[in-house]
Design a protein around this motif. Sequence first.
Motif, short mmCIF file in Angstrom:
data_model
loop_
_atom_site.label_atom_id
_atom_site.label_comp_id
_atom_site.label_asym_id
_atom_site.label_seq_id
_atom_site.Cartn_x
_atom_site.Cartn_y
_atom_site.Cartn_z
N ASP A 1 -4.01 -1.09 8.64
CA ASP A 1 -3.37 -0.13 7.75
C ASP A 1 -2.41 -0.90 6.85
N PRO B 1 -0.90 -0.42 3.90
CA PRO B 1 0.36 0.20 3.44
C PRO B 1 1.43 0.28 4.53
N SER B 2 1.01 0.56 5.78
CA SER B 2 1.98 0.63 6.87
C SER B 2 2.55 -0.75 7.18
N ARG C 1 5.09 -1.47 4.52
CA ARG C 1 6.35 -0.78 4.76
C ARG C 1 7.14 -1.45 5.87
N SER C 2 6.46 -1.85 6.94
CA SER C 2 7.16 -2.51 8.05
C SER C 2 7.75 -3.84 7.61
N THR D 1 10.76 -3.27 5.52
CA THR D 1 11.88 -2.82 6.34
C THR D 1 12.49 -3.98 7.11
N THR E 1 3.96 -3.15 16.55
CA THR E 1 3.99 -1.87 15.84
C THR E 1 2.60 -1.41 15.41
N HIS E 2 1.78 -2.35 14.97
CA HIS E 2 0.52 -1.98 14.33
C HIS E 2 -0.74 -2.37 15.12
#
Length: 250
Positions: free
Chosen positions: A107, A109-110, A113-114, A117, A228-229
């Motif tokens: 993913d 885009p995720s 973002r991570s 961040t 996380t992913h």
Amino acid sequence: LTITPQQLAGALRTAPRALAVNLGCCFVVAPLVTLAMSALLGVDGPTRVGLVLLGCVSGGQASNLCALIAGGDVALSIVLTLSTTLFGVVATPVLVSLLLGSSVPVDAPSVLRSTATLVLAPLLGGLGFVSACPRPAAAIAPACPAAAVVATLCLVAGGAANAAGLTVGAHAAGAWKAHAGVIITPLVACAAAARISSACGLSGVAVRTVAIETLVKSPTVAYVLAITHFGAAAAVPPAVAMVWLFGLGG
């Protein structure tokens, strides 16, 4: 909090050839070496993901200390680390998607973002605080190294604890591949970076500095992205890398 906006602007103007070579080594050479080493070691899917993540993240701040110890250019090392940190916000998710998208769901885009961040938000927050409140920032700055050590200890302990179940006991027989990968891959990428830097006409000290930047990536960022992913199993190589890197720094 120890980086000012003026230093950031100077980093983007300093040593353009070294910056370009280092970006190429960090985000082209290192990921490709990691991918090749994963195939050579015959690692399973999650371990491959973790190793590739290690190859795709930006340079780690520990490289600045390593540059000092190895007789590199510390000022250049800081500039190079800062440049890969900024560039990696976009480069890391793009590379992960390109290198892993055909074998595991990514993913992008995720991941973007991570990464933003984890990397961009603290940097911009620190720069904003230094600009808006220079006196409080100057008062806090001396405590930053100690706070960084404590934070690193917590991250290493947490990563090692979370990965312990996959590196001991019944899983220990296959864990050697993760250890081998996180040790051999950076050394190969480092050697390649040294040859490329020399071929591009960099000086001896600059060659050493770029090689160190390629050697010392940021396992913390790779670990958080993995956990996380991609799950706990993919986080094993970054966790192992954190322990090895912390042991080296200690």
